[in-house]
Every structure is written in C-alpha cells, then in structure tokens.
Design a protein around this motif. Structure first.
Motif, PDB file in Angstrom:
ATOM      1  N   PRO A   1       0.808  -1.222   0.000  1.00 47.91           N
ATOM      2  CA  PRO A   1       0.000   0.000   0.000  1.00 47.91           C
ATOM      3  C   PRO A   1       0.843   1.273   0.000  1.00 47.91           C
ATOM      4  O   PRO A   1       0.430   2.288  -0.555  1.00 47.91           O
ATOM      5  CB  PRO A   1      -0.827  -0.101   1.279  1.00 47.91           C
ATOM      6  N   LEU A   2       2.013   1.192   0.611  1.00 54.55           N
ATOM      7  CA  LEU A   2       2.865   2.387   0.639  1.00 54.55           C
ATOM      8  C   LEU A   2       3.224   2.840  -0.771  1.00 54.55           C
ATOM      9  O   LEU A   2       3.548   3.988  -1.006  1.00 54.55           O
ATOM     10  CB  LEU A   2       4.151   2.098   1.425  1.00 54.55           C
TER      11      LEU A   2
ATOM     12  N   GLN B   1       2.995  16.254  20.499  1.00 57.69           N
ATOM     13  CA  GLN B   1       2.104  15.117  20.349  1.00 57.69           C
ATOM     14  C   GLN B   1       1.218  15.020  21.568  1.00 57.69           C
ATOM     15  O   GLN B   1       1.519  15.594  22.611  1.00 57.69           O
ATOM     16  CB  GLN B   1       2.924  13.845  20.202  1.00 57.69           C
TER      17      GLN B   1
ATOM     18  N   LEU C   1      -2.732  13.038  23.342  1.00 53.47           N
ATOM     19  CA  LEU C   1      -4.048  12.428  23.231  1.00 53.47           C
ATOM     20  C   LEU C   1      -5.075  13.535  23.442  1.00 53.47           C
ATOM     21  O   LEU C   1      -5.062  14.213  24.463  1.00 53.47           O
ATOM     22  CB  LEU C   1      -4.201  11.343  24.298  1.00 53.47           C
TER      23      LEU C   1
ATOM     24  N   GLN D   1      -2.081  -4.152   6.274  1.00 59.89           N
ATOM     25  CA  GLN D   1      -1.122  -3.105   6.607  1.00 59.89           C
ATOM     26  C   GLN D   1      -1.770  -1.739   6.686  1.00 59.89           C
ATOM     27  O   GLN D   1      -2.672  -1.416   5.920  1.00 59.89           O
ATOM     28  CB  GLN D   1      -0.014  -3.090   5.557  1.00 59.89           C
ATOM     29  N   ASN D   2      -1.304  -0.947   7.636  1.00 59.49           N
ATOM     30  CA  ASN D   2      -1.756   0.426   7.779  1.00 59.49           C
ATOM     31  C   ASN D   2      -0.951   1.362   6.902  1.00 59.49           C
ATOM     32  O   ASN D   2       0.219   1.111   6.621  1.00 59.49           O
ATOM     33  CB  ASN D   2      -1.505   0.905   9.212  1.00 59.49           C
ATOM     34  N   MET D   3      -1.593   2.442   6.554  1.00 62.29           N
ATOM     35  CA  MET D   3      -0.853   3.492   5.869  1.00 62.29           C
ATOM     36  C   MET D   3      -1.297   4.797   6.515  1.00 62.29           C
ATOM     37  O   MET D   3      -2.479   5.076   6.609  1.00 62.29           O
ATOM     38  CB  MET D   3      -1.223   3.446   4.396  1.00 62.29           C
ATOM     39  N   THR D   4      -0.327   5.572   6.993  1.00 63.17           N
ATOM     40  CA  THR D   4      -0.652   6.803   7.705  1.00 63.17           C
ATOM     41  C   THR D   4      -0.539   7.991   6.760  1.00 63.17           C
ATOM     42  O   THR D   4       0.546   8.275   6.260  1.00 63.17           O
ATOM     43  CB  THR D   4       0.326   6.992   8.885  1.00 63.17           C
TER      44      THR D   4
ATOM     45  N   VAL E   1      -2.263   9.174  14.998  1.00 61.79           N
ATOM     46  CA  VAL E   1      -1.406   8.092  15.464  1.00 61.79           C
ATOM     47  C   VAL E   1      -2.235   6.908  15.951  1.00 61.79           C
ATOM     48  O   VAL E   1      -1.937   5.753  15.662  1.00 61.79           O
ATOM     49  CB  VAL E   1      -0.498   8.595  16.601  1.00 61.79           C
ATOM     50  N   ASP E   2      -3.300   7.206  16.675  1.00 64.76           N
ATOM     51  CA  ASP E   2      -4.072   6.144  17.311  1.00 64.76           C
ATOM     52  C   ASP E   2      -5.398   6.735  17.726  1.00 64.76           C
ATOM     53  O   ASP E   2      -5.545   7.951  17.831  1.00 64.76           O
ATOM     54  CB  ASP E   2      -3.293   5.645  18.550  1.00 64.76           C
TER      55      ASP E   2
ATOM     56  N   GLN F   1      -9.179   5.949  20.287  1.00 65.04           N
ATOM     57  CA  GLN F   1      -9.855   5.125  21.283  1.00 65.04           C
ATOM     58  C   GLN F   1     -11.026   4.398  20.634  1.00 65.04           C
ATOM     59  O   GLN F   1     -11.580   4.873  19.652  1.00 65.04           O
ATOM     60  CB  GLN F   1     -10.368   6.010  22.427  1.00 65.04           C
TER      61      GLN F   1
ATOM     62  N   THR G   1      -5.074  10.181  19.291  1.00 65.96           N
ATOM     63  CA  THR G   1      -3.723  10.682  19.520  1.00 65.96           C
ATOM     64  C   THR G   1      -3.151  11.246  18.225  1.00 65.96           C
ATOM     65  O   THR G   1      -3.295  10.635  17.167  1.00 65.96           O
ATOM     66  CB  THR G   1      -2.826   9.542  20.023  1.00 65.96           C
ATOM     67  N   PHE G   2      -2.530  12.386  18.344  1.00 67.66           N
ATOM     68  CA  PHE G   2      -1.963  13.039  17.167  1.00 67.66           C
ATOM     69  C   PHE G   2      -0.507  13.375  17.390  1.00 67.66           C
ATOM     70  O   PHE G   2      -0.076  13.617  18.520  1.00 67.66           O
ATOM     71  CB  PHE G   2      -2.718  14.339  16.863  1.00 67.66           C
ATOM     72  N   LYS G   3       0.228  13.381  16.298  1.00 66.18           N
ATOM     73  CA  LYS G   3       1.582  13.903  16.328  1.00 66.18           C
ATOM     74  C   LYS G   3       1.610  15.048  15.325  1.00 66.18           C
ATOM     75  O   LYS G   3       1.125  14.908  14.199  1.00 66.18           O
ATOM     76  CB  LYS G   3       2.584  12.820  15.951  1.00 66.18           C
TER      77      LYS G   3
END
Lengths: 160, 686
Positions: free
Chosen positions: B180-181, B542, B544, B604-607, B624-625, B627, B635-637
C-alpha cells in the motif's frame, strides 16, 4: 609555483575530507548487535549507541496513546546470513524465534507514532541505547515484514 | 500461453542483443559496413521485441492472471487498473524488464540519428548498449523471470516457467497486492523518473567508450552527448525529488530524506553526474581534465548499475543481504568487469587525453570548477564510506558497526556549504585568470546585500549560527545570480538599443546553457532554504486529545473535532479519518484530515498526514491512534516544518532551468568560443 599551490590546495581539501569522515564516523557509529550479544556483553554496552535487531513478539506489543510510549519484546535472531539460509530463510527464522520462549529476549521502549508495520514476527531494527535495567531505549525503529513480501508461493499452497 | 509468448520474445531479444554485440565488434574490427549495419538493425529490433514482451506482461497484470507469480506478488483484484499497469515496476523482475525497455528505446533513438562523420563511433555505441541490454535481459530470462507460473505438483505449489512432470497449473484466488505504501501517485512516477535518469546516462558512457576505442579522444563525444547528459540529469534529479515528496506525503515521519542506503544508491550517480556536467564545460572551453571526464562518466555508469540493483533488491537496512539475492553477485561481477575494462581503456589512451593548456590561476573559472568537482567527489566518498562501513569494520575488527543519518549530516554539511559558496563565486570568475581583486570588485555589492539580509534575519527570525551562515550563502547566490542577469541584459540593451526585457529575453535565448545554469543555481538556493528550514527549525508535539481539546504549537491551535471510520469494500480498505480545526493566533484558518488507511489484502496500515502548506511553514498532522469510542479521544503527532515548501518550489524552477538549458536550438553560439582556440581543427558545429 602554481603547481605547488594546486598541490597544497588539493592536499588541504583531502585532509579536510578525511577529517570530516573520521570524526563523523567516531561521533555517530553504532554497534550492530544481536540480542544474544547484548546479553553476553552486559554492562559493557550500557550507554553506547547500538543498533539492535530481533524478532518482534506479537503478544508483548503495548501502546499507550497518552504518552505515545510503545513497548514490546524482541527475541534473538542470528546476524549470520548463511545460518539464516540454512534454517530455511528469514521468514522461517523470525517465525520460530518469536514463538520459542527459550531464546534470549530484550524489552524495547520507543516513544512516537506506532509504526504501520509493527506486528508479531516482524524483524525490528532499532537504534538507541540500552539502560542499566536492560531495557532498550530506541530512538529509531525500522521494521521489515519478510513473511509478506518475500514468500513467493501463495498461502493456499499449504491447505491443498 | 501468454507467459510462454512473453518469455519466448524476451529470450529471442536476448539472442538478438548477443548477435548485435558480436556483429558490431566483428564489423568494426574488419571494417565491414554491412556487418555494422546488421548490428545497428538488430539493435533497432530490440525495442519492438521488448515492447511486445512488456505488453504481454501488462496484459497479464491487468487481467488478474494470478497463476503468474509476478502478477500474484504485485497486484490484487481490488487494485484499480492504472495501478495494475504501474505494478509493472512494482517488483524486481518487472522493473528489470522496464529498465531494459527504456534502454532499448534510448539506444534506438541514438542509432537512428544521422551519423555522418561520426560513423566510426556507431559500432561501439551499439556494443555498449547491447552488452548492457544483454546483461539485464539475461538477468530477467535466467534469474528473475516475471513470467514464472505456479504449478501444483503432488499437493505442493511450486513456481516454474514450464510445467514440471505431472503438474497442473495453479491459479491463486487473489494476488497479494502492491504494498500500500507504493499505491501513491508519487510512487507511480518516481521509479520511472529515476530509471529514465539511470538509463539515459548509459548513452554518454557508450559514446565515451566509443571515443576511447576509436581513439577519437577530442571532445566530439562530449558535444554529441551534452543534451543526453542534461536530460539524464533532469530525470534523475526529478526522480530524487519525487521520492522525497512521496516520503513526505506517505511515510508519515515528517521528513523527506532519511539517508538510507537505497536513497544514497540513487544519490551517488547524481553526484558524479552533476560533477560531470560541470567538468565537461572545462574540457569544451579549455581542453583540460579529459582523463577526469572519462573517469566521471565511467563512475556514473557503474553507480547507475549498482543503484539499479540496490534500489530494487529489497534489502533496506543491511548491506549483508547481497548474498541473499541470486542476482547480487552477478551485478557485482558486471559492475567490476565494466569498471576494470573502462578504466583499462582510459589508461591505454592516457597519452592522447593530455590537456591542451595549463591551469594558471587558483581563482580562474576552471580552477573553481575543479574545486566544485572535488567537493562533489568528496560527498560521494562520504556516501560510499557510509554504505560500506559496516562491511569494512566487520572485516577488520570482527565487529559490525554502522553509521546513521547523523554521520551523513555532519560530514556533508560543510561540503554542501562550500558548494553553495562556490555557486556564488564561480559565475563571477573569468576563464583563464582571476584574482581576489577582480572577484572582490564583482562581488562586493552582492556580499553587502546578503549581509544586510542576514542581519535582518538575525534580529527577526533566528539566532542559530548554522542557519545564519546558510541564509547568508543562499542570499549571496541569489544576489550574485540576479546581478549577472541584470548586467548582461543592461550591456545588451546599450549595445543593441533594445528595451530591457527584450534584451534580457534575447540574451538568455542566445546563451541557453549559461542562463539555464543560472536558473538552476537559483533553484538550488531555493531548495536549500527549504532544507535549512526543515533541518534546523522543525518543531513537533504530540498528545491524546478528547473532543474539543486542542494542542498548541508555533502559534497554531489544533483542535480535535471528530473521527469517522468506514470500510470501502470495493477498494479493500478501511479508512479512519479525523477532522481537526486549525486556528492561527486565535483565528480559524481551516480544517485538516489526517487519516489511517488499513489495507485488508496486505493487512497493513498506511498513515496519511493532514498537511497545510504555506510559504512560511507546513503544519503536518498525523493521526497516530484512536480510542474504541471515538469521542474518548485520539492521539496526534504534529510537526511544524518551516520553509519546507521552498524545496518543492525550487524543484519546479529546477525543471524549468534544465529544460531551458537542454532545449534544442539552432544557433550554437557556444561552438564559436572554442573554435578560435583550435587553429588546426575545423570548427565543429553540429
């Protein structure tokens, strides 16, 4: 006269480049170690810049979204390619390593976004330092999933 | 059926390549024009042959022929058609076919030109192209065959080209799909660009070898391949930039370049290529550095072959993995052999490659060009050292030691700064002779202006010494280069009695190479602004966030509004997308949507970052993640990357500059400059 000047200039540049390379190498070199080597060398590697590789144990992956702290354990994987080939390739070695509880393991802490490729049986290559407590503090985390991209035969094969 | 056809055609083209090598060598040594013509024609046959084979492969890819192992590895049913086509270069076997196809195209383009009095080069150019083609097609045919199929033999599935005894064809339900990348527009065009650059450097090398073998060691080969080299350089550069852009958009670490061995492998031929483009000018204008140019073009060719291998072998983190790939040793043998043979030829022709004049002044244009070459080579040595260091250290100490990005940054920063400084000084120095006085007189206004800019930045923007030195050098380049445009246009305006813009326009049109080069220098200065910005001033945070909460960074407030997650069955992807409201100094300026795509087929994840880009800075937000109950938080960066946009703006201007310099023109002004120096030889206008 001109020739001497050019030779002097050239020598100066050469010396500068050699200095840059040597000093930068000294300042940023990382020892490439396996889990067994880290365990064997004990206190002598504490605080040194290391590059550690191992097989990720899926059940040990924990992620705290509040602090972005990611912890997991890696099991020993040999660094010798001939040995890996002899055991049936990297994918097989990683699979056995992550299920064999007799192998040495190191606990890793990494703070940052959870990498997309992190999962059990992945090969993790981490850069960072190991503390006196035996926990590896990773600054950089690189993952490879050989099971996904190197195995050339379809999975249906095993069920046929 | 299709597989056998595609494979058969490839096999045929392999033999055609071998024939063309033999015919060309035999024809050239026995002065048989008929044989040379036959070699040329078989060379021309390669392109349609490989095209046919490639078309077969694309047919298999597009039509879900999962009995073919390559198709199984790089495509899946859920991929759109355009991605199935581009999956052609998504794996090693296919990309070797792609490489060969490009080389066949370029070699054909070269062989159908009018050769006239360069006819003696022809057989040797054919030899070099055909040997290279034979090597790559040989790899495909004998080691990395994209047409291999799966066969079911006694319950097990094995990949084979032809049916083993008692085997039935095995067709997988679905393919594994392209990583996917790699399913990103940047990744769709980045490899072809890089490959175009790689492959087109084969042509100047072929001509250089032809010049050595025939003994026509004047700069004819350089003149013939000047535009090739420029286009090659353009493609290679764009390939590198697109790779950086892809990393920035897809890899989600807030950067564009990570000094990883694969990146370095494609950067090394760029370094020698750039040095080559500069140093051929000295040979054309002054008849110096002939040995050096040969060595540069040989190095570029071999680094291209080496880079092709490294970028596609899938070995990312360890040089040791060479041994794992069956084609690794073959590449090493090919690179070593071609290096030894080519250098051998240079040594054989060493006396004929003597310089026509001497370098007299340390500050003359040619001396500064030489310095530029030394700096590029120094950066090359740093890169090469970094890549091979683990091998070297293991060999001598038994301990595997590697170096990471800090090594490259530390060692190359002074070298890149010196290059920037040269970019400001060299255009002002004269061919033959310059002194500190003449340079100082030409430079002082620009230096004063750059100092004012730097002082202003010191009071308003940054106190970092490194950044200020960088900004001073960048400002100096910009002022000097603009001054050059201004001076030239004014002089012409007076001489020709034209208005300023007509004068500028005509001046540039008459000296495309010079002014194209200046445009490229400006673009490099702009790119340097972007690199300085992200390297020195990047900031990050970064956390939550619950709904309605916000994070604050560099004057931005990033407020979490909501999160949505849904499956797209058709594409085989689950999307999770956050919506964030962005405020700058309290004022609402828009929303960002970072997301995570989960690909079912490859698990697979793709961010994908949400990015707000301005000339001042980029606000780059990663999800990032989250709940399980989305109102509980996510959560953010967040990165703020100052000035990074100038990197992309600079690369667009770079494109303009190279095209301007390389565009064919009918008025070869450059040729005249040197003709006056060569009395014995007739002017060599194209």
């Amino acid at each position: 006269m001109q020739r001497t000047k050019f030779i002097l200039g050239g020598t100066f540049i050469l010396a500068a480049v050699v200095y840059l390379i040597v000093s930068s190498t000294q300042a940023s070199k990382e020892y490439f170690l396996t889990v067994d080597e880290v365990k064997a060398q004990g206190a002598s590697v504490v605080g040194k810049s290391l590059r550690l590789s191992g097989a990720v144990i899926g059940d040990t992956i924990q992620y705290d979204p509040n602090t972005l702290a990611l912890t997991f354990e890696v099991a020993h994987v040999t660094g010798d390619n001939a040995e890996i080939e002899a055991q049936g390739g990297l994918a097989v070695v990683l699979k056995t390593a992550s299920s064999d509880s007799t192998l040495n393991r190191v606990k890793v802490v990494y703070v940052g976004p959870k990498p997309d490729l992190l999962r059990g049986e992945a090969q993790a290559i981490m850069t960072g330092k190991i503390g006196a407590d035996g926990i590896f503090q990773a600054d950089e985390l690189l993952l490879k999933c050989p099971t996904k991209y190197e195995q050339a035969v379809p999975e249906q094969a095993s069920t046929n | 059926m299709y597989s056998e056809f595609g494979y058969g055609i490839l096999l045929l083209s392999f033999f055609v390549a071998i024939y063309s090598v033999v015919a060309a060598v035999y024809g050239a040594t026995n002065k048989s024009l008929a044989l040379i013509e036959s070699a040329r024609r078989s060379m021309l046959l390669m392109f349609p042959l490989i095209s046919l084979s490639a078309a077969t492969l694309i047919y298999l890819l597009v039509n879900d022929h999962y009995e073919v192992s390559f198709v199984y590895e790089v495509t899946s049913r859920s991929m759109p058609t355009y991605l199935k086509v581009t999956a052609w270069w998504g794996g090693q076997a296919g990309s070797l076919v792609f490489w060969s196809w490009l080389l066949a195209a370029f070699a054909s383009a070269v062989t159908i030109r009018k050769w006239d009095r360069d006819i003696e080069f022809l057989p040797w150019v054919v030899v070099v192209c055909s040997v290279t083609l034979a090597f790559f097609i040989g790899l495909v045919v004998f080691y990395e065959n994209p047409f291999t199929r799966f066969w079911s033999v006694g319950g097990a599935v094995e990949p084979h080209m032809f049916a083993p005894a008692n085997a039935t064809l095995f067709t997988a339900q679905d393919g594994r799909g392209l990583n996917p990348l790699l399913r990103h527009p940047g990744m769709v065009i980045h490899p072809p660009m890089l490959y175009l650059g790689f492959v087109s450097f084969v042509i100047p090398y072929a001509f250089a070898m032809a010049a050595l073998i025939t003994g026509r060691t004047d700069d004819r080969w350089i003149r013939l391949t000047r535009r090739w080299s420029l286009w090659a350089w353009l493609f290679l550069s764009m390939g590198l930039v697109l790779g950086g852009r892809w990393a920035y958009d897809v890899l989600g670490w807030g950067g564009y370049w990570g000094w990883d061995p694969v990146e370095i492998a494609s950067f090394m031929p760029w370094l020698t290529g750039t040095a080559f483009l500069h140093s051929v000018m000295i040979q054309e204008k002054r008849g110096l550095l002939k040995h050096w140019n040969m060595i540069l073009v040989i190095l570029t060719y071999d680094l291209v072959i080496f880079g092709t291998f490294l970028t596609r072998s899938g070995v990312l983190s360890s040089v040791h993995a060479f041994a794992n790939s069956p084609i690794g040793p073959l590449f090493m043998v090919f690179v070593t052999t071609s290096l030894v043979v080519s250098i051998g030829l240079v040594i054989w022709r060493w006396p004929q490659l003597h310089s026509e004049t001497e370098m007299k002044s340390m500050l003359s244009r040619e001396a500064l060009f030489l310095l530029n070459n030394l700096l590029f080579m120094s950066i090359l040595v740093v890169c090469f050292w970094g890549v091979i260091f683990p091998l070297v250290s293991e060999l001598f100490t038994g301990q595997k030691v590697t170096v990471g990005p800090p090594f490259y940054e530390r060692a190359t920063a002074p070298l890149f700064s010196a290059l920037l400084f040269l970019m400001a000084v060299a255009p002002l120095s004269a061919w033959g002779h310059s002194t500190f006085e003449t340079l100082g007189r030409a430079m002082w206004k620009s230096a004063a202006a750059a100092s004012v800019v730097t002082a202003a930045l010191f009071f308003t923007y940054t106190k970092s010494i490194g950044a200020l030195i960088g900004f001073f050098l960048i400002a100096l380049i910009l002022f000097v280069t603009f001054q050059e445009f201004w001076r030239g246009a004014r002089a012409r305006q007076k001489a020709q009695d034209e208005n300023f813009f007509t004068a500028l326009f005509r001046l540039m049109g008459r000296n495309r190479r010079r002014y194209g080069g200046y445009i490229i220098h400006i673009s490099m200065a702009l790119m340097a602004i972007g690199i300085l910005g992200i390297e020195i001033f990047q900031s990050e945070t970064q956390g939550l966030l619950k709904q309605g909460e916000s994070l604050n960074i560099s004057g931005y407030d990033v407020k979490y509004r909501e999160l949505a997650s849904w499956d797209s069955k058709g594409e085989g992807v689950n999307y999770t997308r956050a919506t964030l409201d962005i405020y700058q100094n309290g004022i609402y300026i828009g929303e960002l949507n970072p997301r995570i795509d989960y690909y079912f087929d490859s698990q697979q994840n793709m961010t994908i970052p949400g990015n707000r880009s301005t000339l001042r800075d980029d606000l780059y937000v990663l999800l990032v993640d989250w709940q399980p109950v989305s109102s509980d938080g996510a959560t953010f960066k967040i990165f703020v990357n100052p000035l990074v946009n100038w990197l992309w703006i600079g690369s667009l201007l770079f494109l303009v500059g190279v095209i301007f310099a390389a565009w064919p023109d009918k008025d070869p002004v450059e040729e005249r400059t040197r003709a006056s120096r060569q009395v014995s030889q007739p002017s060599s206008a194209d």
